[in-house]
Motif scaffolding. Structure first.
Motif, PDB file in Angstrom:
ATOM      1  N   ALA A 179       0.787  -1.218  -0.190  1.00  0.00           N
ATOM      2  CA  ALA A 179       0.011  -0.036  -0.050  1.00  0.00           C
ATOM      3  C   ALA A 179       0.782   1.452  -0.085  1.00  0.00           C
ATOM      4  O   ALA A 179       1.893   1.399   0.461  1.00  0.00           O
ATOM      5  N   ASN A 180       0.324   2.441  -0.530  1.00  0.00           N
ATOM      6  CA  ASN A 180       1.099   3.575  -0.601  1.00  0.00           C
ATOM      7  C   ASN A 180      -0.044   4.616  -0.905  1.00  0.00           C
ATOM      8  O   ASN A 180      -0.410   4.743  -1.987  1.00  0.00           O
ATOM      9  N   TYR A 181      -0.625   5.348   0.116  1.00  0.00           N
ATOM     10  CA  TYR A 181      -1.420   6.425  -0.105  1.00  0.00           C
ATOM     11  C   TYR A 181      -1.657   7.467   0.880  1.00  0.00           C
ATOM     12  O   TYR A 181      -0.937   7.379   2.150  1.00  0.00           O
ATOM     13  N   SER A 182      -1.996   8.648   0.329  1.00  0.00           N
ATOM     14  CA  SER A 182      -2.119   9.609   1.331  1.00  0.00           C
ATOM     15  C   SER A 182      -3.424  10.330   1.558  1.00  0.00           C
ATOM     16  O   SER A 182      -4.224  10.093   0.812  1.00  0.00           O
ATOM     17  N   ILE A 183      -3.785  10.844   3.012  1.00  0.00           N
ATOM     18  CA  ILE A 183      -4.965  11.651   3.188  1.00  0.00           C
ATOM     19  C   ILE A 183      -4.608  12.956   3.699  1.00  0.00           C
ATOM     20  O   ILE A 183      -3.861  12.989   4.652  1.00  0.00           O
ATOM     21  N   THR A 184      -5.340  13.754   3.282  1.00  0.00           N
ATOM     22  CA  THR A 184      -5.253  15.166   3.883  1.00  0.00           C
ATOM     23  C   THR A 184      -6.804  15.496   4.285  1.00  0.00           C
ATOM     24  O   THR A 184      -7.636  15.370   3.502  1.00  0.00           O
ATOM     25  N   VAL A 185      -6.964  16.120   5.280  1.00  0.00           N
ATOM     26  CA  VAL A 185      -8.406  16.500   6.021  1.00  0.00           C
ATOM     27  C   VAL A 185      -7.964  17.881   6.673  1.00  0.00           C
ATOM     28  O   VAL A 185      -7.022  17.975   7.445  1.00  0.00           O
ATOM     29  N   LEU A 186      -8.627  19.063   5.936  1.00  0.00           N
ATOM     30  CA  LEU A 186      -8.548  20.376   6.490  1.00  0.00           C
ATOM     31  C   LEU A 186      -9.611  20.897   6.963  1.00  0.00           C
ATOM     32  O   LEU A 186     -10.702  20.697   6.133  1.00  0.00           O
ATOM     33  N   THR A 187      -9.840  21.574   8.096  1.00  0.00           N
ATOM     34  CA  THR A 187     -11.234  22.101   8.620  1.00  0.00           C
ATOM     35  C   THR A 187     -11.175  23.267   9.232  1.00  0.00           C
ATOM     36  O   THR A 187     -10.174  23.596   9.782  1.00  0.00           O
ATOM     37  N   HIS A 188     -12.318  24.072   9.366  1.00  0.00           N
ATOM     38  CA  HIS A 188     -12.134  25.003  10.098  1.00  0.00           C
ATOM     39  C   HIS A 188     -13.693  25.373  10.269  1.00  0.00           C
ATOM     40  O   HIS A 188     -14.784  24.797   9.989  1.00  0.00           O
ATOM     41  N   ASP A 189     -14.109  26.422  11.400  1.00  0.00           N
ATOM     42  CA  ASP A 189     -15.395  26.490  11.784  1.00  0.00           C
ATOM     43  C   ASP A 189     -15.978  25.344  12.579  1.00  0.00           C
ATOM     44  O   ASP A 189     -17.083  24.930  13.107  1.00  0.00           O
ATOM     45  N   ASN A 190     -14.957  24.950  13.361  1.00  0.00           N
ATOM     46  CA  ASN A 190     -15.137  24.054  14.476  1.00  0.00           C
ATOM     47  C   ASN A 190     -15.262  24.897  15.986  1.00  0.00           C
ATOM     48  O   ASN A 190     -14.593  25.628  16.177  1.00  0.00           O
ATOM     49  N   LYS A 191     -16.309  24.493  16.785  1.00  0.00           N
ATOM     50  CA  LYS A 191     -16.288  25.037  17.977  1.00  0.00           C
ATOM     51  C   LYS A 191     -15.334  24.712  18.976  1.00  0.00           C
ATOM     52  O   LYS A 191     -15.135  25.501  19.779  1.00  0.00           O
ATOM     53  N   THR A 192     -15.091  23.496  18.820  1.00  0.00           N
ATOM     54  CA  THR A 192     -13.866  23.144  19.756  1.00  0.00           C
ATOM     55  C   THR A 192     -12.858  22.357  18.867  1.00  0.00           C
ATOM     56  O   THR A 192     -13.132  21.919  17.628  1.00  0.00           O
ATOM     57  N   MET A 193     -11.457  22.253  19.534  1.00  0.00           N
ATOM     58  CA  MET A 193     -10.587  21.342  18.705  1.00  0.00           C
ATOM     59  C   MET A 193     -11.119  20.047  18.637  1.00  0.00           C
ATOM     60  O   MET A 193     -10.762  19.279  17.316  1.00  0.00           O
ATOM     61  N   ASN A 194     -11.668  19.358  19.363  1.00  0.00           N
ATOM     62  CA  ASN A 194     -12.094  17.998  19.694  1.00  0.00           C
ATOM     63  C   ASN A 194     -13.128  17.815  18.282  1.00  0.00           C
ATOM     64  O   ASN A 194     -13.256  16.569  17.823  1.00  0.00           O
ATOM     65  N   ASP A 195     -14.039  18.759  17.985  1.00  0.00           N
ATOM     66  CA  ASP A 195     -15.017  18.709  16.851  1.00  0.00           C
ATOM     67  C   ASP A 195     -14.341  18.599  15.787  1.00  0.00           C
ATOM     68  O   ASP A 195     -14.553  17.555  14.681  1.00  0.00           O
ATOM     69  N   GLY A 196     -12.889  19.299  15.370  1.00  0.00           N
ATOM     70  CA  GLY A 196     -12.236  18.966  14.223  1.00  0.00           C
ATOM     71  C   GLY A 196     -11.583  17.721  14.233  1.00  0.00           C
ATOM     72  O   GLY A 196     -11.454  17.164  13.161  1.00  0.00           O
ATOM     73  N   ILE A 197     -11.066  17.487  15.242  1.00  0.00           N
ATOM     74  CA  ILE A 197     -10.453  15.943  15.337  1.00  0.00           C
ATOM     75  C   ILE A 197     -11.508  14.859  15.085  1.00  0.00           C
ATOM     76  O   ILE A 197     -11.162  14.147  14.184  1.00  0.00           O
ATOM     77  N   ASN A 198     -12.645  15.022  15.606  1.00  0.00           N
ATOM     78  CA  ASN A 198     -13.457  13.942  15.350  1.00  0.00           C
ATOM     79  C   ASN A 198     -13.915  13.854  13.985  1.00  0.00           C
ATOM     80  O   ASN A 198     -14.193  12.871  13.376  1.00  0.00           O
TER      81      ASN A 198
END
Length: 312
Positions: A246-265
């Protein structure tokens, strides 16, 4: 993590297969919802990923951008791939790549001082080390690397504020491509060094895209987090995943989160379905990713005009 100043609000290879757009996530009623678009050389995989990423994001309030590239099946997925975000500490991988690119042009390796600084910058997300290297390089050299890398949508933060660099999911995918495969921008030894540091990020910062990765997969990760008065918490994660098959990449960018954990989830919900769909017969690592009770090296939210505080 990043220190930002007292200031006013800032402005914000074709794959094989059939392009299958799917509505991804809820947006304000005034805007048409975007679609997750995937292509793949493996029958049925594009549709599966499109549907599952959209389902993982359903009902989430954050603005989310996604870029996935799997070389084994020649699969690409994108969602809001050109949407710009404040980089927070995600930019540290770009700083490292720019330093190695510049050193390569000079025909030299890194000094011991640079090794120490880059190790702290990536494995511990150290702010002071990043500021030192940012100043050493200067914006001209960073822009030179971005041009060489084809990262045309990335704009370095002004005034030394590297954490306000404007990034996109597509450019982060391009960076991970350079870190992965042989190219004329980064030498083999440079790519190996970047992967080594991303592989050795401290355990408290290994949340995000590694969630749901299969057992036996080598995980390379860099995360970033930053709270500001506009768009709330920015929480980002880039990951590179390799094994003998296997060889793959994942990028996930977020904003408008009320908390840091909301973004992590949100990031981890997307990452779990991507890992599962790309590795349908594999068992997961079985590790429970503990969300941080208090953001490491981060402070409570501050207004745009408030005092400088560090963030991830």
């Amino acid at each position: 993590m990043f220190r930002h100043p007292r200031r006013g609000a800032l402005r914000a290879a074709l794959a094989l297969g059939v392009l299958l757009p799917v509505v991804a996530t809820a947006t304000p009623a005034s805007a048409a919802p975007p679609a997750v678009t995937c292509t793949s050389g493996k029958s049925g995989l594009a549709a599966k990923l499109s549907q599952d990423i959209a389902a993982a994001l359903k009902g989430r309030a954050s603005m989310t951008a996604v870029a996935v590239h799997d070389r084994t099946t020649n699969t690409h997925c994108e969602l809001r791939a050109t949407q710009k975000f404040d980089s927070a500490s995600i930019v540290k991988t770009t700083v490292l790549a720019a330093l190695l690119w510049d050193a390569g042009k000079q025909g030299r390796g890194l000094t011991q001082r640079e090794v120490n600084l880059t190790t702290a910058m990536i494995t511990k997300s150290d702010n002071a080390s990043t500021s030192t290297l940012w100043k050493q390089l200067g914006v001209a050299k960073i822009n030179g690397f971005l041009r060489a890398a084809g990262m045309t949508q990335t704009v370095p933060g002004s005034g030394g504020y590297w954490g306000l660099t404007q990034i996109t999911a597509r450019d982060q995918r391009k960076l991970l491509d350079l870190v992965t495969v042989k190219n004329t921008v980064l030498t083999d030894s440079s790519r190996t060094y970047i992967r080594k540091l991303m592989r050795n990020v401290v355990s408290s910062q290994r949340w995000g895209t590694p969630a749901g990765a299969p057992a036996g997969m080598t995980v390379h990760v860099k995360n970033g987090w930053l709270s500001r008065a506009t768009h709330g918490w920015r929480v980002h994660s880039i990951g590179l995943f390799t094994s003998s098959t296997a060889n793959y990449s994942i990028t996930v960018l977020t904003h408008d989160n009320k908390t840091m954990n909301d973004g992590i989830n949100t990031i981890q919900a997307v990452s779990r379905v991507v890992h599962r769909d790309l590795n349908p017969t594999a068992s997961t690592m079985g590790k429970t990713f503990q969300l941080p009770a208090v953001p490491q090296e981060a402070m409570p939210p501050v207004p745009e005009t408030g005092p400088a505080h560090p963030a991830g």
